[in-house]
Design a protein around this motif. Structure first.
Motif, PDB file in Angstrom:
ATOM      1  N   ASN A 177      42.099  40.179  39.575  1.00 55.48           N
ATOM      2  CA  ASN A 177      42.754  41.425  39.175  1.00 55.48           C
ATOM      3  C   ASN A 177      44.164  41.194  38.652  1.00 55.48           C
ATOM      4  O   ASN A 177      44.771  40.140  38.890  1.00 55.48           O
ATOM      5  CB  ASN A 177      42.818  42.387  40.365  1.00 55.48           C
ATOM      6  CG  ASN A 177      43.854  41.958  41.391  1.00 55.48           C
ATOM      7  OD1 ASN A 177      44.008  40.770  41.651  1.00 55.48           O
ATOM      8  ND2 ASN A 177      44.551  42.914  41.973  1.00 55.48           N
ATOM      9  N   ARG A 179      47.839  43.605  38.218  1.00 56.73           N
ATOM     10  CA  ARG A 179      48.433  44.903  38.534  1.00 56.73           C
ATOM     11  C   ARG A 179      49.926  44.920  38.205  1.00 56.73           C
ATOM     12  O   ARG A 179      50.591  43.883  38.203  1.00 56.73           O
ATOM     13  CB  ARG A 179      48.244  45.259  40.010  1.00 56.73           C
ATOM     14  CG  ARG A 179      46.786  45.437  40.411  1.00 56.73           C
ATOM     15  CD  ARG A 179      46.655  45.867  41.847  1.00 56.73           C
ATOM     16  NE  ARG A 179      47.039  47.258  42.060  1.00 56.73           N
ATOM     17  CZ  ARG A 179      46.206  48.282  41.917  1.00 56.73           C
ATOM     18  NH1 ARG A 179      44.956  48.075  41.550  1.00 56.73           N
ATOM     19  NH2 ARG A 179      46.604  49.513  42.144  1.00 56.73           N
ATOM     20  N   LYS A 262      42.590  49.352  45.451  1.00 57.07           N
ATOM     21  CA  LYS A 262      44.008  49.124  45.165  1.00 57.07           C
ATOM     22  C   LYS A 262      44.382  47.652  45.254  1.00 57.07           C
ATOM     23  O   LYS A 262      45.337  47.214  44.622  1.00 57.07           O
ATOM     24  CB  LYS A 262      44.866  49.951  46.120  1.00 57.07           C
ATOM     25  CG  LYS A 262      44.796  51.449  45.847  1.00 57.07           C
ATOM     26  CD  LYS A 262      45.735  52.232  46.749  1.00 57.07           C
ATOM     27  CE  LYS A 262      45.711  53.704  46.396  1.00 57.07           C
ATOM     28  NZ  LYS A 262      46.627  54.501  47.242  1.00 57.07           N
ATOM     29  N   ASP A 266      42.164  46.132  38.413  1.00 55.58           N
ATOM     30  CA  ASP A 266      43.261  46.044  37.449  1.00 55.58           C
ATOM     31  C   ASP A 266      43.914  47.411  37.288  1.00 55.58           C
ATOM     32  O   ASP A 266      43.226  48.418  37.098  1.00 55.58           O
ATOM     33  CB  ASP A 266      42.731  45.605  36.072  1.00 55.58           C
ATOM     34  CG  ASP A 266      42.210  44.175  36.068  1.00 55.58           C
ATOM     35  OD1 ASP A 266      42.656  43.380  36.915  1.00 55.58           O
ATOM     36  OD2 ASP A 266      41.360  43.870  35.220  1.00 55.58           O
TER      37      ASP A 266
END
Length: 302
Positions: A177, A179, A262, A266
């Motif tokens: 991911n 973020r 969370k 992404d």
């Protein structure tokens, strides 16, 4: 310059108040006082940090989120309109746009997809504010930060830190991911720049975030570096982890479906609009520097 700040008792409010106290006269206004209007001082700026985001006891209703995030925002804005202040800064949330997943860095023109009561109430407040007619001498800036971290943070980053610092293997290594985050230092920097350069900005919605995007795996490496620990990353099968998270939706275990999203999906945001408007080339801290500072604050609190 005098500033009225609403919502100073939270993690963000405490840090922002400490920072702005260096250059401004701050009046902390508590809406827990029914006569909070009497606490207002003549000021040039209103900053609204009031918001309900967490429901740790799972007792809050949709009406609770609406009251805090919408009704109180309306009250504060109306007080701003009736005052001599020229600048209203409302801190919304990236959740008003998107809570869980994006395939590209989100900008201010993207279609909103709020999901939870929290996100929907934050978006409703944005819509109401943007529909208000401002006098020519007043300006309104609505900010959408992603997750803010720093000293005093009690969110998911703390949970991840506790896991890694105890030498427990990270069980979500099978998820990839990216973020966006924002350190409290960069958050305060944006607020200060807006106050000092409000004439450069048009009223409207702006995204604020760190410049760089990071992954959970990179955060783990930072924690391991700060703590000087080497822990294994365990790539449990995704179907197993998702099943465990569903159990967490029912039973009080550390992982549930929302927390899993969370931590593993992404969710990226572009801060280019506000940086271009304010002429900002570089933020005070890189994403990594901000995370290191936050993790070090956790080690001092142990």
């Amino acid at each position: 310059m005098k500033i009225n700040i609403f919502g100073t008792t939270g993690f963000i409010g405490e840090n922002l108040t400490d920072k702005l106290h260096e250059n401004y006269k701050i009046s902390a206004v508590s809406l827990r006082n029914n006569n909070w209007n009497n606490e207002l001082v003549e000021s040039e700026v209103f900053i609204n940090l009031v918001g309900k985001a967490h429901d740790h006891n799972k007792t809050a209703t949709e009406a609770d989120f609406h009251h805090v995030n919408v009704d109180l925002t309306k009250d504060i804005f109306n007080a701003f309109i009736e005052s001599d202040a020229a600048l209203f800064i409302h801190v919304s949330s990236l959740a008003a746009l998107e809570e869980f997943e994006s395939t590209k860095p989100l900008n201010e023109e993207d279609i909103c997809n709020p999901n939870s009561w929290y996100a929907k109430s934050k978006r409703e407040a944005e819509i109401w504010l943007m529909n208000q007619k401002l006098p020519e001498n007043k300006k309104m800036i609505v900010l959408r930060p992603p997750m803010v971290h720093g000293k005093g943070d009690k969110g998911n980053l703390v949970l991840l830190y506790k896991l890694i610092s105890k030498g427990i293997p990270y069980p979500l290594a099978s998820f990839e991911n990216n973020r966006s985050f924002i350190s409290i230092d960069n958050f305060c920097f944006f607020i200060d720049e807006i106050i000092k350069n409000k004439n450069k900005l048009d009223s409207g919605i702006y995204h604020i975030s760190d410049d760089e995007i990071v992954s959970s795996k990179e955060i783990i490496k930072i924690i391991q570096k700060v703590e000087n620990k080497k822990t294994l990353n365990v790539g449990l099968p995704k179907f197993f982890v998702k099943g465990l998270a569903k159990i967490g939706d029912i039973l009080p275990i550390p992982l549930n479906s929302i927390r899993l999203k969370k931590m593993t999906s992404d969710l990226m945001v572009s801060n280019q609009k506000i940086k271009s408007a304010l002429g900002i080339e570089k933020l005070p801290l890189s994403a990594e520097e901000g995370l290191i500072k936050t993790i070090k604050s956790f080690t001092k609190e142990k």
